[in-house]
Design an enzyme around this catalytic site. Structure first.
Site, PDB file in Angstrom:
ATOM      1  N   GLU A   1      44.342  56.600  85.816  1.00 32.43           N
ATOM      2  CA  GLU A   1      43.784  57.342  86.968  1.00 32.43           C
ATOM      3  C   GLU A   1      44.661  58.531  87.323  1.00 32.43           C
ATOM      4  O   GLU A   1      44.163  59.614  87.659  1.00 32.43           O
ATOM      5  CB  GLU A   1      43.678  56.422  88.189  1.00 32.43           C
ATOM      6  CG  GLU A   1      42.586  55.382  88.071  1.00 32.43           C
ATOM      7  CD  GLU A   1      42.509  54.469  89.281  1.00 32.43           C
ATOM      8  OE1 GLU A   1      41.506  53.760  89.397  1.00 32.43           O
ATOM      9  OE2 GLU A   1      43.440  54.455  90.107  1.00 32.43           O
TER      10      GLU A   1
ATOM     11  N   SER B   1      48.535  56.130  95.633  1.00 30.97           N
ATOM     12  CA  SER B   1      49.208  56.551  94.382  1.00 30.97           C
ATOM     13  C   SER B   1      48.418  57.672  93.702  1.00 30.97           C
ATOM     14  O   SER B   1      49.012  58.547  93.062  1.00 30.97           O
ATOM     15  CB  SER B   1      49.423  55.370  93.438  1.00 30.97           C
ATOM     16  OG  SER B   1      48.203  54.882  92.950  1.00 30.97           O
TER      17      SER B   1
ATOM     18  N   GLU C   1      23.879  56.846  95.644  1.00 32.36           N
ATOM     19  CA  GLU C   1      23.940  55.549  94.956  1.00 32.36           C
ATOM     20  C   GLU C   1      25.403  55.157  94.775  1.00 32.36           C
ATOM     21  O   GLU C   1      26.176  55.911  94.163  1.00 32.36           O
ATOM     22  CB  GLU C   1      23.257  55.651  93.577  1.00 32.36           C
ATOM     23  CG  GLU C   1      23.157  54.320  92.878  1.00 32.36           C
ATOM     24  CD  GLU C   1      22.820  54.479  91.397  1.00 32.36           C
ATOM     25  OE1 GLU C   1      23.068  53.521  90.647  1.00 32.36           O
ATOM     26  OE2 GLU C   1      22.336  55.558  91.008  1.00 32.36           O
TER      27      GLU C   1
ATOM     28  N   HIS D   1      37.023  55.790  90.197  1.00 33.56           N
ATOM     29  CA  HIS D   1      36.577  54.397  90.198  1.00 33.56           C
ATOM     30  C   HIS D   1      37.243  53.656  89.032  1.00 33.56           C
ATOM     31  O   HIS D   1      37.252  54.161  87.903  1.00 33.56           O
ATOM     32  CB  HIS D   1      35.047  54.329  90.077  1.00 33.56           C
ATOM     33  CG  HIS D   1      34.529  52.936  90.113  1.00 33.56           C
ATOM     34  ND1 HIS D   1      34.416  52.223  91.290  1.00 33.56           N
ATOM     35  CD2 HIS D   1      34.143  52.100  89.118  1.00 33.56           C
ATOM     36  CE1 HIS D   1      33.958  51.010  91.015  1.00 33.56           C
ATOM     37  NE2 HIS D   1      33.788  50.903  89.708  1.00 33.56           N
TER      38      HIS D   1
ATOM     39  N   ASP E   1      28.805  54.327  93.582  1.00 31.80           N
ATOM     40  CA  ASP E   1      29.447  54.427  92.258  1.00 31.80           C
ATOM     41  C   ASP E   1      28.447  54.848  91.178  1.00 31.80           C
ATOM     42  O   ASP E   1      28.650  54.541  89.991  1.00 31.80           O
ATOM     43  CB  ASP E   1      30.121  53.099  91.861  1.00 31.80           C
ATOM     44  CG  ASP E   1      31.231  52.709  92.829  1.00 31.80           C
ATOM     45  OD1 ASP E   1      31.879  53.605  93.385  1.00 31.80           O
ATOM     46  OD2 ASP E   1      31.420  51.497  93.039  1.00 31.80           O
TER      47      ASP E   1
ATOM     48  N   ASN F   1      35.015  60.987  93.401  1.00 35.31           N
ATOM     49  CA  ASN F   1      35.641  59.677  93.591  1.00 35.31           C
ATOM     50  C   ASN F   1      36.288  59.255  92.283  1.00 35.31           C
ATOM     51  O   ASN F   1      35.851  59.657  91.206  1.00 35.31           O
ATOM     52  CB  ASN F   1      34.561  58.650  93.992  1.00 35.31           C
ATOM     53  CG  ASN F   1      35.143  57.271  94.264  1.00 35.31           C
ATOM     54  OD1 ASN F   1      36.218  57.147  94.866  1.00 35.31           O
ATOM     55  ND2 ASN F   1      34.455  56.232  93.815  1.00 35.31           N
TER      56      ASN F   1
ATOM     57  N   ARG G   1      35.566  52.749 102.246  1.00 37.44           N
ATOM     58  CA  ARG G   1      34.433  52.712 103.169  1.00 37.44           C
ATOM     59  C   ARG G   1      33.186  53.205 102.441  1.00 37.44           C
ATOM     60  O   ARG G   1      33.261  54.169 101.655  1.00 37.44           O
ATOM     61  CB  ARG G   1      34.649  53.647 104.361  1.00 37.44           C
ATOM     62  CG  ARG G   1      35.799  53.288 105.246  1.00 37.44           C
ATOM     63  CD  ARG G   1      35.640  51.989 105.977  1.00 37.44           C
ATOM     64  NE  ARG G   1      34.473  51.943 106.863  1.00 37.44           N
ATOM     65  CZ  ARG G   1      34.023  50.825 107.422  1.00 37.44           C
ATOM     66  NH1 ARG G   1      34.603  49.675 107.167  1.00 37.44           N
ATOM     67  NH2 ARG G   1      32.986  50.856 108.230  1.00 37.44           N
TER      68      ARG G   1
ATOM     69  N   SER H   1      36.981  56.142  85.832  1.00 39.34           N
ATOM     70  CA  SER H   1      36.026  57.254  85.817  1.00 39.34           C
ATOM     71  C   SER H   1      36.204  58.123  87.058  1.00 39.34           C
ATOM     72  O   SER H   1      36.372  57.605  88.164  1.00 39.34           O
ATOM     73  CB  SER H   1      34.578  56.721  85.856  1.00 39.34           C
ATOM     74  OG  SER H   1      34.359  55.716  84.888  1.00 39.34           O
TER      75      SER H   1
HETATM   76  C1  GRF Z   1      42.331  53.007  92.677  1.00 36.45           C
HETATM   77  O1  GRF Z   1      42.397  52.005  91.712  1.00 36.45           O
HETATM   78  C2  GRF Z   1      40.970  53.640  92.693  1.00 36.45           C
HETATM   79  O2  GRF Z   1      40.317  53.590  91.465  1.00 36.45           O
HETATM   80  C3  GRF Z   1      40.222  52.778  93.677  1.00 36.45           C
HETATM   81  O3  GRF Z   1      41.169  52.441  94.649  1.00 36.45           O
HETATM   82  C4  GRF Z   1      42.459  52.465  94.084  1.00 36.45           C
HETATM   83  C5  GRF Z   1      43.315  53.330  94.965  1.00 36.45           C
HETATM   84  O4  GRF Z   1      44.663  53.270  94.642  1.00 36.45           O
HETATM   85  N1  GRF Z   1      39.064  53.491  94.166  1.00 36.45           N
HETATM   86  P1  GRF Z   1      45.712  54.219  95.350  1.00 36.45           P
HETATM   87  O5  GRF Z   1      45.574  54.030  96.864  1.00 36.45           O
HETATM   88  O6  GRF Z   1      45.416  55.620  94.940  1.00 36.45           O
HETATM   89  O7  GRF Z   1      47.064  53.760  94.880  1.00 36.45           O
END
Ligand code: GRF
Length: 215
Positions: free
Chosen positions: A176, A16, A145, A111, A147, A109, A93, A138
């Site tokens: 996000e 998503s 390290e 998170h 996250d 990334n 991963r 975030s």
């Molecule tokens: C998200 O919540 C992201 O923060 C985490 O994994 C999820 C991925 O969701 N790292 P999607 O595959 O983008 O729907």
């Protein structure tokens, strides 16, 4: 208009966030998604990429004997696209230090917590268990390290009465989908970068929690 910023996106699942990135592309956005790579053949995000005409690759971690071999195969495919930026978008991963160093300053990334709180998994449950009054997500530069790299951008909201994991998950996902495309655009426009002191926006060092958007 800035020169195109070539981006490769790594996913493992629904994608998503990838979709939000695809939807944010347009004439005035210098971001260009060159490829999407998944470590799972069944990841729905591969279909999203295909529908948008973006080349896809599957590199299944289970086909490799160790993390180094998997990351080396991943790196070979990524580097065929000479990306300015590599995005982890639900890529489940842990990457080797050598891989992370190779993409230093051009690996982001998303998170699902207000870092540095709740690194790792189960972030929504842990926010509820901790009695947090606020939650969010975030975008951060990836370092060795887990996250723990410098945060560029956070979306924060008050938890209020939505005290179920499902409700928090939906709110975080919606947040996000706003901040990841925004951070990527800032990077593509040359506004966001990683300096030795931390993440910088428009030449100004960001605080440890990054630029904050309250939603
Ligand atoms: C998200 O919540 C992201 O923060 C985490 O994994 C999820 C991925 O969701 N790292 P999607 O595959 O983008 O729907």
């Amino acid at each position: 208009m800035s020169a195109p910023c070539n981006v490769v996106v790594l996913i493992s699942g629904s994608g998503s966030n990838l979709q939000a990135l695809i939807d944010s592309l347009g004439e005035d956005n210098p971001t260009c998604i060159r490829a999407v790579i998944s470590n799972r053949a069944e990841a729905f995000g591969l279909q999203r990429a295909g529908a948008a005409g973006i080349p896809t690759h599957v590199v299944q971690h289970k086909d490799f004997s160790d993390r180094e071999a998997f990351d080396a195969a991943l790196k070979t495919i990524i580097d065929e696209y000479s990306p300015h930026l590599v995005l982890l978008a639900g890529f489940m991963r842990i990457l080797t230090p050598g891989f992370v160093r190779h993409y230093q300053g051009r690996l982001l990334n998303i998170h699902p917590s207000l870092l540095p709180k709740h690194k790792g998994l189960d972030t929504h449950r842990r926010a509820l268990d901790a009695g947090d009054s606020e939650h969010g997500c975030s975008v951060h530069f990836v370092t060795e390290e887990l996250d723990g790299g410098p945060v560029a951008l956070q979306a924060v909201f008050t938890i209020g009465n939505e005290n179920s994991i499902d409700a928090l998950t939906s709110r975080v996902h919606a947040a996000e989908h706003v901040i990841y495309p925004l951070a990527v655009r800032w990077f593509a426009e040359g506004r966001l970068r990683l300096a030795s002191e931390g993440a910088m926006l428009d030449g100004v060092l960001l605080p440890v929690t990054g630029h904050l958007i309250r939603i």
